[in-house]
Scaffold this motif. Structure first.
Motif, PDB file in Angstrom:
ATOM      1  N   LYS A   3       0.837  -1.200   0.000  1.00  0.00           N
ATOM      2  CA  LYS A   3       0.000   0.000   0.000  1.00  0.00           C
ATOM      3  C   LYS A   3       0.875   1.255   0.000  1.00  0.00           C
ATOM      4  O   LYS A   3       0.592   2.219  -0.697  1.00  0.00           O
ATOM      5  N   PHE A   6       2.287   1.831  -3.447  1.00  0.00           N
ATOM      6  CA  PHE A   6       1.215   2.336  -4.305  1.00  0.00           C
ATOM      7  C   PHE A   6       0.994   3.829  -4.058  1.00  0.00           C
ATOM      8  O   PHE A   6       0.862   4.611  -4.991  1.00  0.00           O
ATOM      9  N   PHE A  10       1.632   6.909  -6.880  1.00  0.00           N
ATOM     10  CA  PHE A  10       0.608   7.827  -7.361  1.00  0.00           C
ATOM     11  C   PHE A  10       0.843   9.269  -6.918  1.00  0.00           C
ATOM     12  O   PHE A  10       0.486  10.184  -7.635  1.00  0.00           O
ATOM     13  N   LEU A 137      -6.545  -0.206 -13.677  1.00  0.00           N
ATOM     14  CA  LEU A 137      -6.398   0.336 -12.325  1.00  0.00           C
ATOM     15  C   LEU A 137      -5.804   1.740 -12.366  1.00  0.00           C
ATOM     16  O   LEU A 137      -6.275   2.642 -11.666  1.00  0.00           O
ATOM     17  N   ASN A 138      -4.776   1.929 -13.188  1.00  0.00           N
ATOM     18  CA  ASN A 138      -4.150   3.249 -13.305  1.00  0.00           C
ATOM     19  C   ASN A 138      -5.121   4.285 -13.845  1.00  0.00           C
ATOM     20  O   ASN A 138      -5.156   5.426 -13.385  1.00  0.00           O
ATOM     21  N   HIS A 141      -7.560   5.261 -11.099  1.00  0.00           N
ATOM     22  CA  HIS A 141      -6.957   6.117 -10.084  1.00  0.00           C
ATOM     23  C   HIS A 141      -6.658   7.510 -10.629  1.00  0.00           C
ATOM     24  O   HIS A 141      -6.788   8.508  -9.915  1.00  0.00           O
ATOM     25  N   GLN A 178      -7.939  -5.843  -5.201  1.00  0.00           N
ATOM     26  CA  GLN A 178      -7.017  -4.874  -5.780  1.00  0.00           C
ATOM     27  C   GLN A 178      -7.269  -3.451  -5.265  1.00  0.00           C
ATOM     28  O   GLN A 178      -6.321  -2.729  -4.974  1.00  0.00           O
ATOM     29  N   ILE A 179      -8.520  -3.045  -5.146  1.00  0.00           N
ATOM     30  CA  ILE A 179      -8.786  -1.658  -4.735  1.00  0.00           C
ATOM     31  C   ILE A 179      -8.436  -1.422  -3.270  1.00  0.00           C
ATOM     32  O   ILE A 179      -8.250  -0.283  -2.852  1.00  0.00           O
ATOM     33  N   ASN A 181      -5.714  -1.818  -2.011  1.00  0.00           N
ATOM     34  CA  ASN A 181      -4.364  -1.260  -1.980  1.00  0.00           C
ATOM     35  C   ASN A 181      -4.337   0.235  -2.274  1.00  0.00           C
ATOM     36  O   ASN A 181      -3.297   0.870  -2.181  1.00  0.00           O
ATOM     37  N   TRP A 182      -5.471   0.803  -2.667  1.00  0.00           N
ATOM     38  CA  TRP A 182      -5.521   2.232  -2.980  1.00  0.00           C
ATOM     39  C   TRP A 182      -5.507   3.057  -1.698  1.00  0.00           C
ATOM     40  O   TRP A 182      -6.147   2.679  -0.713  1.00  0.00           O
ATOM     41  N   GLU A 184      -7.077   5.692  -1.002  1.00  0.00           N
ATOM     42  CA  GLU A 184      -8.391   6.230  -0.674  1.00  0.00           C
ATOM     43  C   GLU A 184      -9.381   5.166  -0.195  1.00  0.00           C
ATOM     44  O   GLU A 184     -10.468   5.500   0.262  1.00  0.00           O
ATOM     45  N   TRP A 185      -9.034   3.884  -0.335  1.00  0.00           N
ATOM     46  CA  TRP A 185      -9.956   2.833   0.048  1.00  0.00           C
ATOM     47  C   TRP A 185     -10.129   2.814   1.572  1.00  0.00           C
ATOM     48  O   TRP A 185      -9.174   3.004   2.331  1.00  0.00           O
TER      49      TRP A 185
END
Length: 189
Positions: A3, A6, A10, A137-138, A141, A178-179, A181-182, A184-185
């Motif tokens: 995380k 990631f 970004f 995914l990119n 985001h 997968q999300i 790891n964002w 904002e999740w």
């Protein structure tokens, strides 16, 4: 650790690319359909939530195929279900493109109880047993960063999967992993 990597990637990408660049790649609605919404309800910005879904339809890897898939979804939502518009705010194709659905400030029909306080990003395909590509995914985001840079999404926007707030498998088991790891999740909306 994953995380953190990631987040750094970004943050670096948004610093190099800038807010306007994150917004430049959206394929506008009038580029894939000439059908207008039957009715529009506007969202109050800044919007606190982004909800991730999958379309459980065929995948697409070219602009022409993605546009055909999106038009099928729009037709199903508007003609069969008699909704006022396509239910999703944006759709992400396997080609890595971002397609505008009902857009930033129009209320969608994607997550009962959250439609008035969120936008939705739908990944075209079925991601129950298959992961979404990094290209997809990119793109998603970048869209979130775009919304933040324009002040449409709250700076502390919360990203959730549809399954976190309604009885659905969406966005599919693999995409849901997968999300998470964002940056904002959130686990609790």
């Amino acid at each position: 650790m994953q995380k953190l990597i990631f987040i750094i990637f970004f943050l670096f990408q948004s610093y190099i690319v800038g807010g306007d660049e994150n917004c430049s790649e959206i394929i506008k609605r009038n580029e894939w359909t000439n059908v207008q919404a039957k009715n529009i309800n506007y969202l109050i910005i800044p919007i606190p939530y982004v909800i991730i879904h999958h379309t459980v339809s065929l995948e697409c890897n070219s602009k022409d195929t993605c546009i055909s898939n999106i038009e099928n979804i729009r037709s199903y939502h508007m003609d069969t279900l008699n909704w006022h518009d396509i239910g999703y705010s944006f759709l992400i194709g396997g080609d890595g493109n971002i397609y505008e659905g009902c857009g930033w400030n129009h209320e969608g029909a994607h997550t009962y109880g959250y439609n008035k306080k969120s936008i939705s990003i739908a990944f075209i395909g079925n991601f129950q047993n298959k992961s979404a590509s990094n290209k997809m995914l990119n793109a998603a985001h970048k869209l979130i960063l775009c919304g933040k840079s324009k002040g449409i999404l709250r700076e502390d926007v919360r990203v959730i999967g549809g399954k976190q707030v309604i009885a659905t498998l969406s966005p599919g088991f693999e995409l849901y992993k997968q999300i998470q790891n964002w940056p904002e999740w959130v686990s609790t909306p």
